[in-house]
Structure formats: structure tokens, C-alpha cells
Write an enzyme that holds these catalytic residues in place. Structure first.
Site, short mmCIF file in Angstrom:
data_model
loop_
_atom_site.label_atom_id
_atom_site.label_comp_id
_atom_site.label_asym_id
_atom_site.label_seq_id
_atom_site.Cartn_x
_atom_site.Cartn_y
_atom_site.Cartn_z
N TYR A 69 -2.03 -11.66 15.04
CA TYR A 69 -2.06 -10.49 14.15
C TYR A 69 -3.41 -9.79 14.26
O TYR A 69 -3.49 -8.56 14.43
CB TYR A 69 -1.81 -10.94 12.71
CG TYR A 69 -2.10 -9.87 11.68
CD1 TYR A 69 -1.22 -8.82 11.46
CD2 TYR A 69 -3.28 -9.90 10.94
CE1 TYR A 69 -1.49 -7.83 10.52
CE2 TYR A 69 -3.56 -8.92 10.00
CZ TYR A 69 -2.67 -7.89 9.80
OH TYR A 69 -2.95 -6.91 8.87
N ARG A 122 2.25 -7.49 -4.33
CA ARG A 122 1.94 -8.20 -3.09
C ARG A 122 3.12 -9.09 -2.68
O ARG A 122 3.78 -9.70 -3.54
CB ARG A 122 0.70 -9.04 -3.37
CG ARG A 122 0.22 -9.91 -2.21
CD ARG A 122 -0.22 -9.11 -1.04
NE ARG A 122 -1.48 -9.58 -0.48
CZ ARG A 122 -1.77 -9.52 0.82
NH1 ARG A 122 -0.90 -9.03 1.67
NH2 ARG A 122 -2.93 -9.91 1.25
N LYS A 155 -4.50 -6.09 15.63
CA LYS A 155 -5.19 -5.10 14.80
C LYS A 155 -6.45 -4.58 15.50
O LYS A 155 -6.81 -3.41 15.36
CB LYS A 155 -5.57 -5.70 13.44
CG LYS A 155 -4.43 -5.72 12.44
CD LYS A 155 -4.13 -4.31 11.89
CE LYS A 155 -3.05 -4.30 10.86
NZ LYS A 155 -2.60 -2.95 10.49
N GLU A 187 -9.31 -9.21 8.87
CA GLU A 187 -8.95 -10.30 9.78
C GLU A 187 -9.56 -10.09 11.17
O GLU A 187 -9.73 -11.03 11.93
CB GLU A 187 -7.43 -10.41 9.91
CG GLU A 187 -6.73 -10.97 8.68
CD GLU A 187 -7.02 -12.44 8.44
OE1 GLU A 187 -7.05 -13.22 9.39
OE2 GLU A 187 -7.23 -12.79 7.27
N SER A 241 -8.01 -4.20 9.43
CA SER A 241 -8.00 -5.40 8.58
C SER A 241 -9.28 -6.21 8.77
O SER A 241 -9.79 -6.34 9.89
CB SER A 241 -6.79 -6.25 8.97
OG SER A 241 -6.93 -7.54 8.44
N ASP A 247 0.82 -1.21 0.00
CA ASP A 247 0.00 0.00 0.00
C ASP A 247 0.85 1.26 0.00
O ASP A 247 0.46 2.28 -0.55
CB ASP A 247 -0.89 0.04 1.25
CG ASP A 247 -2.00 -1.00 1.19
OD1 ASP A 247 -2.17 -1.61 0.13
OD2 ASP A 247 -2.68 -1.17 2.21
N ALA A 290 3.29 -2.83 9.87
CA ALA A 290 2.87 -4.01 10.64
C ALA A 290 3.86 -5.15 10.48
O ALA A 290 4.64 -5.16 9.54
CB ALA A 290 1.50 -4.49 10.16
N GLN A 291 3.81 -6.12 11.38
CA GLN A 291 4.25 -7.47 11.05
C GLN A 291 2.97 -8.08 10.52
O GLN A 291 2.04 -8.35 11.26
CB GLN A 291 4.76 -8.21 12.28
CG GLN A 291 5.32 -9.61 12.03
CD GLN A 291 4.41 -10.57 11.29
OE1 GLN A 291 4.56 -10.76 10.08
NE2 GLN A 291 3.45 -11.16 11.97
P1 GDP Z 1 -4.77 -13.48 5.09
O1 GDP Z 1 -6.22 -13.51 4.72
O2 GDP Z 1 -4.33 -12.16 5.59
O3 GDP Z 1 -4.36 -14.58 6.00
O4 GDP Z 1 -3.98 -13.65 3.67
P2 GDP Z 1 -3.16 -14.87 3.08
O5 GDP Z 1 -2.99 -14.59 1.63
O6 GDP Z 1 -1.91 -15.12 3.87
O7 GDP Z 1 -4.11 -16.13 3.27
C1 GDP Z 1 -5.40 -16.21 2.69
C2 GDP Z 1 -5.98 -17.61 2.90
O8 GDP Z 1 -5.24 -18.53 2.12
C3 GDP Z 1 -5.89 -18.11 4.34
O9 GDP Z 1 -7.11 -18.69 4.69
C4 GDP Z 1 -4.79 -19.15 4.31
O10 GDP Z 1 -4.96 -20.20 5.26
C5 GDP Z 1 -4.99 -19.69 2.89
N1 GDP Z 1 -3.81 -20.38 2.36
C6 GDP Z 1 -3.77 -21.63 1.83
N2 GDP Z 1 -2.52 -21.97 1.48
C7 GDP Z 1 -1.73 -20.90 1.80
C8 GDP Z 1 -0.32 -20.66 1.67
O11 GDP Z 1 0.45 -21.49 1.21
N3 GDP Z 1 0.13 -19.44 2.10
C9 GDP Z 1 -0.71 -18.49 2.61
N4 GDP Z 1 -0.20 -17.30 2.98
N5 GDP Z 1 -2.03 -18.71 2.77
C10 GDP Z 1 -2.54 -19.90 2.37
#
Ligand code: GDP
Length: 344
Positions: free
Chosen positions: A168, A203, A172, A147, A145, A24, A98-99
């Protein structure tokens, strides 16, 4: 540009764009420079250069036309935050730091809380004390977020109960309430943007969308065969980061500070993302994807889909890029990147 600031360009702005999961900082910088702002980015010192996303807009500060400046600082360092706010005298402060990786936050919970939750408090304090001592007006944006909704089912809007499901997300939620508290206690012009997942070719590569599009590019031109993923059933409301930074700015141009959900109102599972991304280049995802339990999270967020009715009505904001266009944009970019890698 706020009505009270018209004719005063360039106004300065302070933007904490480090450890920035959605890139961002770079999109916001481009947007604000196009509006005539001077942009100050606070970045974390690192032994490696971590400014690739800003390189295309960076001008040597010795050049008098440079309107973007970078400074070293950290949300864990209150004195540095105070120093930069007092030195730069910004009109607007965007806390994008953030982390930011949900999975990593389970491994590093203390650190995540320190940077995400207490970091926001430190920056709010820096702004509050600056206003108190100078009498200037400063507006503050807090990157919230989706989240934070965690286990609460969609559609999620500004009145939906938070039920965070990771260190996380809990951090937030704390940052969200610190921001509300500073608004109520000190009358600070402070806004929370509750942004649903927003993606782009910039990203970070360990987030699922980019991990997939990177792999699609590399598999298509023969640099990679397999892609290891975790939970494919999770649903996300994925928008384009370039659209979302405009909503951040719009929040700070209103008469009154408030909190807004920013989302596309459309959601897809990780599996649907795979289908779209591999299908776009004529591949079948099932031929390449393998599940690795390492990527499952101790507690998952199953379903996020926002309702952005308030942002539409009050800010006049709407997303321009839809799901298919977003996937195509990311795959196209990663295909080009993979081709360059193959040549090297
Ligand atoms: P988040 O929504 O901030 O957690 O964004 P992410 O892109 O890290 O993850 C989105 C969704 O993808 C979550 O539900 C993860 O569990 C799922 N996911 C499935 N496989 C993967 C992976 O290999 N890496 C990540 N980062 N997320 C994964």
C-alpha cells in the site's frame, strides 16, 4: 473559494470517494456543499449498497436542488474516469480512492498497486487530456499517506525521506511522484496532501481505532467480551478526519500547487489508545484484549508523528480536535450504536 472563482458559485467538483478508508469523501462532501460547491462522487459499483456514509446528505437527483451527485466508476477503469471528467467538467478533482488497508495490501499486492498507484496515474491522465482539449483550468488533489515514511523515524515533514513498508505504502509513493511529475511535466495544478492517520466515528471498522471503539461500546453493554488485536506498540499521529478535509481544500485554493504534511504533531501508541478508550467508560483494557498474531504485519511501521509547520504557515491550517476529544467522540458514537444493536 479561489479568488478567480469568487462569485461563480456553485462550482462543480469531482471527488473520487470510493474504497475510502477514512470516510474523507463524506466529510469533504459536507464541507464543499457548505461552501456552495456542486459535488460529484465517483463510487465503485457493488452488489451491496456502499454509500451509508453519504446517505444523510444524499438528495434524490430528480430533485433540482440536489448538489451532490453519485456516479459509478473505478480507478481501474481509465475510460470511465475520462468520461466523467469530460462530462462533469470539474474545477477541482480530489483523488481519495484506494485499496486502503495496509494489512490487506500484503494479501492483494497487485490489486493494491493497480488501484492506488496506476489509478492515480489514470486520473491524472484524464485531467491532463481534459485540460488539453478544453483549455479549462482543473486543480488536482492527491491523497498521500504518512505510511509513505514507513521506517524513517519522526518527526516527518515534506523533506523527510520515504521508506515505505507495505505494498500500500509503496503504491502511495508512486502516486505521490506521478502527481509531482504531472506538475513538473505539464504544469498541472496538482498537490499532494501527506495526511497522517485521521479517524472519526465513520472510520472503517477494520482499522485499529474504530475496531477498538466498536469493541468498547459492545463490551460496555454486554454484547462482546474479548477484543483481538496485533501489535500494541506501534505509534500513530491520530487526528480527526473532519479537520483534515479542510486542509485538502485549502491546498487547492493557493496560488501555486505544492505538497503539504497534515498532522496533529502528537502521537500515541495503540496501547495508549486502548487505555484512553476503555478508561473513558470505566473499563480496564487488559481484562478484555488478547493478542492474535494474525494481525501482525510482515513489516510494521513503528512510529509516525508529523510536523505540520508548512500547512500551518502557508495554509493557516490547524487541527481543532485533540487525541482525548477524538477518542471520546468515537467511543460515544459506538456506544450509541451498540445500544441500538442491543435493542434489535
Ligand atoms: P495504518 O497506520 O494505516 O496501518 O492504520 P491501522 O489502523 O490499520 O493500524 C494502525 C496500527 O495499529 C498498525 O501499526 C497496526 O499494526 C496496529 N494494529 C494492532 N492491532 C491491529 C488490528 O487488529 N487491526 C489493525 N488494523 N491494526 C492493528
Amino acid at each position: 473559494m479561489r479568488p478567480d472563482r469568487r462569485g461563480e458559485m456553485p462550482s462543480s467538483i469531482f471527488c473520487t470517494a470510493f474504497r475510502d478508508r477514512e470516510a474523507d469523501g463524506s466529510y469533504l462532501t459536507e464541507f464543499l456543499l457548505s461552501k456552495g460547491y456542486e459535488v460529484h462522487g465517483i463510487i465503485r459499483r457493488s452488489s451491496n449498497f456502499n454509500t451509508q456514509r453519504l446517505e444523510h446528505i444524499y438528495i434524490d437527483p430528480h430533485n433540482s436542488s440536489a448538489r451532490m451527485k453519485l456516479h459509478y466508476g473505478d480507478l481501474s477503469d481509465a475510460s470511465a474516469l475520462r468520461k466523467w471528467v469530460d462530462t462533469i467538467c470539474p474545477d477541482e478533482v480530489y483523488n481519495l480512492g484506494a485499496q486502503s488497508h495496509v494489512g490487506v495490501s500484503f494479501e492483494n499486492p497487485d490489486y493494491t498497486a493497480d488501484v492506488v498507484a496506476t489509478g492515480a496515474l489514470r486520473l491524472l491522465e484524464a485531467v491532463r487530456t481534459h485540460i488539453e482539449t478544453t483549455g479549462r483550468q482543473v486543480r488536482y488533489y492527491q491523497a498521500g499517506s504518512s505510511e509513505m515514511y514507513g521506517a524513517t523515524p519522526p518527526p516527518q515533514d515534506e523533506d523527510t525521506k520515504f521508506h515505505p513498508r507495505s505494498p500500500y505504502a509503496v503504491s502511495k509513493v508512486a502516486a505521490h511522484w506521478y502527481t509531482v511529475n504531472y506538475r513538473e511535466a505539464y504544469g498541472l495544478f496538482a498537490c499532494n496532501g501527506i495526511l497522517f492517520n485521521h479517524e472519526s466515528p465513520r472510520r472503517g471498522e477494520n482499522f485499529v481505532t474504530r475496531k477498538i471503539t466498536r469493541a468498547v461500546g459492545r463490551i460496555k453493554i454486554g454484547l462482546q467480551k474479548k477484543l483481538f488485536l496485533g501489535n500494541l506498540k506501534a505509534s500513530r499521529d491520530w487526528g480527526f478526519a473532519g479537520d483534515y478535509v479542510e486542509a485538502m481544500w485549502l491546498m487547492l485554493q493557493q496560488e501555486k500547487p505544492d505538497d503539504y504534511v497534515v498532522a496533529t504533531e502528537d502521537s500515541h501508541t495503540v496501547e495508549e489508545f486502548l487505555e484512553e478508550a476503555f478508561g473513558y467508560v470505566g473499563l480496564k483494557w487488559r481484562d478484555h484484549v488478547q493478542i492474535d498474531p494474525r494481525y501482525f504485519r510482515p513489516s510494521e511501521v513503528d512510529n509516525l508523528r508529523g510536523s505540520a509547520a508548512k500547512a500551518k504557515a502557508v495554509l493557516g491550517w490547524a487541527p481543532k480536535v485533540n487525541f482525548k476529544q477524538l477518542v471520546a467522540m468515537m467511543v460515544d458514537s459506538d456506544l450509541e450504536k451498540a445500544k441500538r444493536e442491543k435493542v434489535l
